[in-house]
Scaffold this motif. Structure first.
Motif, PDB file in Angstrom:
ATOM      1  N   GLY A  20       0.819  -1.209   0.000  1.00 51.29           N
ATOM      2  CA  GLY A  20       0.000   0.000   0.000  1.00 51.29           C
ATOM      3  C   GLY A  20       0.850   1.255   0.000  1.00 51.29           C
ATOM      4  N   ARG A  21       0.182   2.351  -0.155  1.00 48.07           N
ATOM      5  CA  ARG A  21       0.832   3.657  -0.093  1.00 48.07           C
ATOM      6  C   ARG A  21       0.824   4.138   1.350  1.00 48.07           C
ATOM      7  N   ALA A  22       1.862   4.883   1.716  1.00 49.84           N
ATOM      8  CA  ALA A  22       1.955   5.440   3.062  1.00 49.84           C
ATOM      9  C   ALA A  22       2.341   6.908   2.964  1.00 49.84           C
ATOM     10  N   VAL A  23       1.874   7.693   3.906  1.00 47.06           N
ATOM     11  CA  VAL A  23       2.289   9.091   4.027  1.00 47.06           C
ATOM     12  C   VAL A  23       3.082   9.204   5.320  1.00 47.06           C
ATOM     13  N   LEU A  40      -1.644   5.162   6.774  1.00 48.08           N
ATOM     14  CA  LEU A  40      -1.916   4.208   5.695  1.00 48.08           C
ATOM     15  C   LEU A  40      -3.338   4.425   5.201  1.00 48.08           C
ATOM     16  N   GLU A  66       5.872  10.540   0.611  1.00 47.89           N
ATOM     17  CA  GLU A  66       5.067   9.336   0.374  1.00 47.89           C
ATOM     18  C   GLU A  66       5.971   8.125   0.214  1.00 47.89           C
ATOM     19  N   GLY A  67       5.446   6.957   0.587  1.00 45.84           N
ATOM     20  CA  GLY A  67       6.247   5.754   0.491  1.00 45.84           C
ATOM     21  C   GLY A  67       5.426   4.529   0.156  1.00 45.84           C
ATOM     22  N   VAL A  68       6.134   3.417  -0.043  1.00 45.78           N
ATOM     23  CA  VAL A  68       5.513   2.126  -0.300  1.00 45.78           C
ATOM     24  C   VAL A  68       5.638   1.316   0.993  1.00 45.78           C
ATOM     25  N   ARG A  87       7.523  14.291  -3.840  1.00 46.01           N
ATOM     26  CA  ARG A  87       7.257  14.985  -5.109  1.00 46.01           C
ATOM     27  C   ARG A  87       7.416  16.494  -5.000  1.00 46.01           C
TER      28      ARG A  87
END
Length: 193
Positions: A20-23, A40, A66-68, A87
């Motif tokens: 998933g994507r994470a902030v 998450l 942002e991360g994986v 970004r």
């Protein structure tokens, strides 16, 4: 069929939640593997998430990056962060094969084909007992060296050169050289001896 779907539902949920994507919210850089707090899914915040980085490279990204996130074996209580990007600050416009290291302040090291470009707003510090460069040296500002400065190629300096020690060019010392055929007054002397 419904019984099979009900039986497979927990496994299906675990598989769907594995990646998933994470902030990024916070980073603790004082642990052997960097620890992070991440957001998450909506309302899901995890603490002490290990952030794995490539050997030899480390950074502390800011909140909002942002991360994986990977859930090890689908376990939402064992999440690791494997990649983080931001970004807001990423250097754009690189060509295929190029590499850059950058900061949020616009400073960077950009490795291009045949050239390395370093940009920093105030100064670049190299701490080493010896710095060796081959080729020509072009300087648009001042050079300050705490030790000796030896140039075997050519050096073009648009600013001034100030030396507290001797300056030697082509084996001729500015401090100790003598001239032959010295003519008094406004005449020209001979070449250095």
């Amino acid at each position: 069929m419904n019984a099979l779907q009900r039986m497979m539902a927990p496994m299906q949920r675990r598989v769907m939640l594995m990646v998933g994507r994470a902030v990024l919210e916070l980073v603790n850089d004082n642990t052997k593997v960097q620890a992070a707090q991440v957001s998450l899914l909506e309302g899901e915040v995890r603490d002490q998430v290990e952030r794995f980085q490539n050997y030899g490279f480390t950074s502390v990204p800011e909140a909002g990056a942002e991360g994986v996130a990977l859930s090890v074996q689908g376990n939402r209580d064992h999440i690791i962060l494997v990649a983080v990007d931001d970004r807001r600050y990423r250097k754009l416009g690189l060509l295929p094969g190029e590499v850059a290291v950058y900061t949020k302040w616009g400073d960077y090291i950009h490795i291009k084909q045949g050239e390395i470009e370093i940009k920093h707003a105030t100064k670049v510090v190299i701490t080493s007992p010896l710095v060796t460069m081959s080729g020509n040296l072009q300087v648009a500002g001042n050079i300050t060296a705490g030790g000796s400065l030896n140039v075997t190629g050519s050096a073009a300096v648009a600013g001034s050169i100030t030396a507290t020690g001797d300056v030697v060019g082509a084996g001729i010392s500015l401090s100790t050289h003598r001239q032959s055929g010295v003519t008094p007054g406004g005449g020209l002397s001979g070449v250095p001896v």
